[in-house]
Design an enzyme around this catalytic site. Structure first.
Site, PDB file in Angstrom:
ATOM      1  N   ASN A   1      35.602  39.829  36.943  1.00 58.14           N
ATOM      2  CA  ASN A   1      36.044  39.916  35.555  1.00 58.14           C
ATOM      3  C   ASN A   1      34.845  39.566  34.688  1.00 58.14           C
ATOM      4  OD1 ASN A   1      37.184  39.632  33.046  1.00 58.14           O
ATOM      5  ND2 ASN A   1      38.493  37.886  33.574  1.00 58.14           N
ATOM      6  N   TRP A   2      34.269  40.581  34.072  1.00 62.92           N
ATOM      7  CA  TRP A   2      33.057  40.342  33.266  1.00 62.92           C
ATOM      8  C   TRP A   2      33.382  39.679  31.928  1.00 62.92           C
ATOM      9  CZ3 TRP A   2      28.807  44.741  33.641  1.00 62.92           C
ATOM     10  CH2 TRP A   2      28.344  44.807  34.966  1.00 62.92           C
ATOM     11  N   LYS A   3      34.663  39.595  31.584  1.00 59.90           N
ATOM     12  CA  LYS A   3      35.073  39.016  30.299  1.00 59.90           C
ATOM     13  C   LYS A   3      34.276  39.679  29.164  1.00 59.90           C
ATOM     14  CE  LYS A   3      36.501  34.915  32.777  1.00 59.90           C
ATOM     15  NZ  LYS A   3      36.736  33.476  32.784  1.00 59.90           N
TER      16      LYS A   3
ATOM     17  N   HIS B   1      45.691  37.144  31.466  1.00 60.75           N
ATOM     18  CA  HIS B   1      44.651  36.153  31.737  1.00 60.75           C
ATOM     19  C   HIS B   1      44.868  34.945  30.816  1.00 60.75           C
ATOM     20  CE1 HIS B   1      40.797  34.175  32.128  1.00 60.75           C
ATOM     21  NE2 HIS B   1      40.600  34.880  33.234  1.00 60.75           N
TER      22      HIS B   1
ATOM     23  N   GLU C   1      42.891  33.226  29.194  1.00 64.39           N
ATOM     24  CA  GLU C   1      42.128  33.280  27.938  1.00 64.39           C
ATOM     25  C   GLU C   1      42.859  34.127  26.906  1.00 64.39           C
ATOM     26  OE1 GLU C   1      38.448  34.448  29.755  1.00 64.39           O
ATOM     27  OE2 GLU C   1      38.256  32.441  30.634  1.00 64.39           O
TER      28      GLU C   1
ATOM     29  N   GLU D   1      45.111  31.439  38.788  1.00 65.14           N
ATOM     30  CA  GLU D   1      43.897  30.890  38.185  1.00 65.14           C
ATOM     31  C   GLU D   1      44.247  29.598  37.443  1.00 65.14           C
ATOM     32  OE1 GLU D   1      40.693  34.134  37.602  1.00 65.14           O
ATOM     33  OE2 GLU D   1      41.934  34.099  35.817  1.00 65.14           O
TER      34      GLU D   1
ATOM     35  N   GLY E   1      35.550  28.524  34.909  1.00 63.73           N
ATOM     36  CA  GLY E   1      34.261  28.292  34.249  1.00 63.73           C
ATOM     37  C   GLY E   1      33.803  26.854  34.233  1.00 63.73           C
TER      38      GLY E   1
ATOM     39  N   SER F   1      36.100  29.393  39.279  1.00 64.93           N
ATOM     40  CA  SER F   1      34.867  28.824  39.842  1.00 64.93           C
ATOM     41  C   SER F   1      34.623  29.227  41.294  1.00 64.93           C
ATOM     42  CB  SER F   1      34.851  27.296  39.695  1.00 64.93           C
ATOM     43  OG  SER F   1      34.860  26.937  38.325  1.00 64.93           O
TER      44      SER F   1
ATOM     45  N   GLY G   1      34.860  35.259  37.735  1.00 65.13           N
ATOM     46  CA  GLY G   1      34.265  35.480  36.426  1.00 65.13           C
ATOM     47  C   GLY G   1      32.749  35.412  36.494  1.00 65.13           C
ATOM     48  N   GLY G   2      32.209  34.227  36.261  1.00 64.25           N
ATOM     49  CA  GLY G   2      30.758  34.069  36.145  1.00 64.25           C
ATOM     50  C   GLY G   2      29.972  34.675  37.296  1.00 64.25           C
TER      51      GLY G   2
HETATM   52  P1  13P Z   1      35.026  31.813  36.669  1.00 61.70           P
HETATM   53  O1  13P Z   1      34.834  32.446  38.011  1.00 61.70           O
HETATM   54  O2  13P Z   1      33.830  31.987  35.753  1.00 61.70           O
HETATM   55  O3  13P Z   1      35.499  30.400  36.771  1.00 61.70           O
HETATM   56  O4  13P Z   1      36.207  32.631  35.919  1.00 61.70           O
HETATM   57  C1  13P Z   1      37.393  32.860  36.600  1.00 61.70           C
HETATM   58  C2  13P Z   1      38.193  33.801  35.815  1.00 61.70           C
HETATM   59  O5  13P Z   1      38.698  33.482  34.753  1.00 61.70           O
HETATM   60  C3  13P Z   1      38.340  35.171  36.339  1.00 61.70           C
HETATM   61  O6  13P Z   1      39.319  35.870  35.656  1.00 61.70           O
END
Ligand code: 13P
Length: 252
Positions: A12-14, A97, A99, A167, A173, A212, A233-234
């Site tokens: 997920n590149w957000k 998600h 967020e 999640e 993150g 993470s 994500g990251g």
């Molecule tokens: P991270 O891997 O950066 O913690 O993010 C997880 C996430 O929100 C994937 O949707």
């Protein structure tokens, strides 16, 4: 892990990435040949999907969106419909998600409508659930997951149209992750709740862990029963990091 369910590694590149970032996607496509037993998905910013499509054609790497509107079309300035994502090359979309639930006040009811809209367009829905830190500290994790499943996962969900991502909000993150034992408890609970709601169809719905995930903790997390993959994500932004996780999945 499960013998019945192919491992899925979804990125997920957000809100990260411009055209030049697609070199990372090309590297992921090249690297995928080394891990044919792992399904790779990258959920890109919507602006990159149509440019990414030719890079992934016939590659076994899928691209997806990060959200869609619950309506098929209409007066919703700035929003993106599921059909638009399909038109741009997506085969799946993240809905619910944390967020988006936090930044856009999305309720579970809205998330369920988005999943239904995604299916109507032919997309798979990656439905996200997870507790906040305060909910966890109050001992409410499993109740929160039950409520989110009740509200966010429509009864028409099947293994063919849905993945569910657990999640924990506090793990996203932050570099923090639940223990493998805690992930096991959460995923067993999610599988049981889905089974109560969907019947046998729930047995092969892939359950992804997110929060993470990196190559150094991927083996431990993937070894947990009912963890069928990860939503990252990251560590999905750089091909080398993402492929290092795929390498771990490929060995399990
Ligand atoms: P991270 O891997 O950066 O913690 O993010 C997880 C996430 O929100 C994937 O949707």
């Amino acid at each position: 892990m499960s013998a019945q369910i192919r491992p899925v590694l979804a990125g997920n590149w957000k809100m990260n990435g411009v055209a030049s970032s697609l070199s990372e996607l090309s590297e992921i496509v090249e690297g995928h040949a080394r891990f044919p037993d792992v399904d790779l998905v990258v959920c890109l910013p919507a602006t990159l999907l149509s440019r990414a499509q030719p890079l992934v054609t016939d590659s076994g790497v899928a691209i997806g969106g990060q959200d869609c509107h619950a309506d098929a079309a209409g007066a919703h300035t700035g929003d993106i419909s599921a059909d638009m994502l399909v038109d741009a090359g997506a085969t799946c979309v993240i809905v619910g998600h944390s967020e988006r639930r936090a930044d856009h006040n999305e309720t579970s009811e809205t998330v369920a409508r988005k999943a239904t809209a995604a299916w109507a367009a032919g997309l798979k829905a990656i439905i996200c659930i997870g507790e906040t830190r305060s909910e966890r500290e109050a001992g409410e994790t499993l109740d929160v997951l039950s409520a989110q499943i009740a509200g966010s996962v429509p009864v028409e969900a099947t293994a063919a149209n849905t993945l569910v991502a657990y999640e924990p909000v506090w793990a996203i993150g932050t570099g923090l992750t639940p223990t493998a034992a805690d992930v096991g408890v959460a995923h067993a609970h999610i599988r049981a709740e889905l089974t109560r709601k969907l019947g046998d169809a729930a047995m092969t719905v892939p359950l992804l862990y997110g929060g993470s995930v990196k190559s150094s903790n991927a083996a431990e997390l993937m070894a947990v029963d009912d963890v069928n993959g990860a939503l990252v994500g990251g560590a999905s932004l750089k091909a080398a990091d993402f492929l290092a996780i795929a390498a771990v999945f490929g060995k399990i």
